[in-house]
Design an enzyme around this catalytic site. Sequence first.
Site, PDB file in Angstrom:
ATOM      1  N   HIS A 116      -6.496   4.774  -8.392  1.00 43.21           N
ATOM      2  CA  HIS A 116      -7.731   5.301  -8.975  1.00 43.21           C
ATOM      3  C   HIS A 116      -7.833   6.825  -8.849  1.00 43.21           C
ATOM      4  O   HIS A 116      -8.584   7.458  -9.571  1.00 43.21           O
ATOM      5  CB  HIS A 116      -8.977   4.599  -8.398  1.00 43.21           C
ATOM      6  CG  HIS A 116      -9.333   4.979  -7.003  1.00 43.21           C
ATOM      7  ND1 HIS A 116      -8.932   4.254  -5.904  1.00 43.21           N
ATOM      8  CD2 HIS A 116     -10.065   6.014  -6.522  1.00 43.21           C
ATOM      9  CE1 HIS A 116      -9.403   4.806  -4.811  1.00 43.21           C
ATOM     10  NE2 HIS A 116     -10.092   5.892  -5.160  1.00 43.21           N
ATOM     11  N   SER A 156      -9.853   8.469   0.131  1.00 44.82           N
ATOM     12  CA  SER A 156      -9.034   7.459  -0.561  1.00 44.82           C
ATOM     13  C   SER A 156      -7.575   7.882  -0.589  1.00 44.82           C
ATOM     14  O   SER A 156      -7.268   9.037  -0.859  1.00 44.82           O
ATOM     15  CB  SER A 156      -9.501   7.274  -2.004  1.00 44.82           C
ATOM     16  OG  SER A 156     -10.728   6.621  -2.050  1.00 44.82           O
ATOM     17  N   ASP A 210      -4.318  -1.031  -6.813  1.00 44.54           N
ATOM     18  CA  ASP A 210      -4.811   0.327  -6.550  1.00 44.54           C
ATOM     19  C   ASP A 210      -3.824   1.139  -5.708  1.00 44.54           C
ATOM     20  O   ASP A 210      -4.188   1.744  -4.710  1.00 44.54           O
ATOM     21  CB  ASP A 210      -6.191   0.284  -5.882  1.00 44.54           C
ATOM     22  CG  ASP A 210      -6.880   1.649  -5.922  1.00 44.54           C
ATOM     23  OD1 ASP A 210      -6.517   2.480  -6.772  1.00 44.54           O
ATOM     24  OD2 ASP A 210      -7.780   1.869  -5.087  1.00 44.54           O
TER      25      ASP A 210
END
Length: 146
Positions: free
Chosen positions: A39, A140, A69
């Site tokens: 992402h 992230s 992801d």
Amino acid sequence: MQEIIENFRPVLVQIATPYSMGGTGFFLQEYQLIVTNEHLVHDNREVIIEAESIPRQMATVVYWDEYFDIALLRLQTPYELPILNFCTESEPQVGDQVLAMGHPFGLRFSSTIGNLSNSRRKKEDFYYYQHDAALNPGNSGGPLID
């Protein structure tokens, strides 16, 4: 914890795209690849990366999997950085201390300490480790270290 931070900090990569301040990744010496979340690099063939030990440059997105992801990035030049060891001998246990590292809010480096709240949860096809180490936008793609 300070020794762990100093060992991992050189391989922690900051990622930016034209669409966002990006997030974090980490460099795997053995494969000369950066691991991050899909992402973060979605719809980009190249992204800008920078690390303490790697000057700012373009990295090519060589693999991405939206479902899981995960994305892999390759640099144009090989680098000799510390080798990360992955423990596959035993599962982390509830109560184990964990360290989250990343580049939140587009800033340089942050680490937070927490505890593993649940050793392994399954939802659909995914296994998750529940922890209470504080995470922010930009973390992230960064490692969670036990």
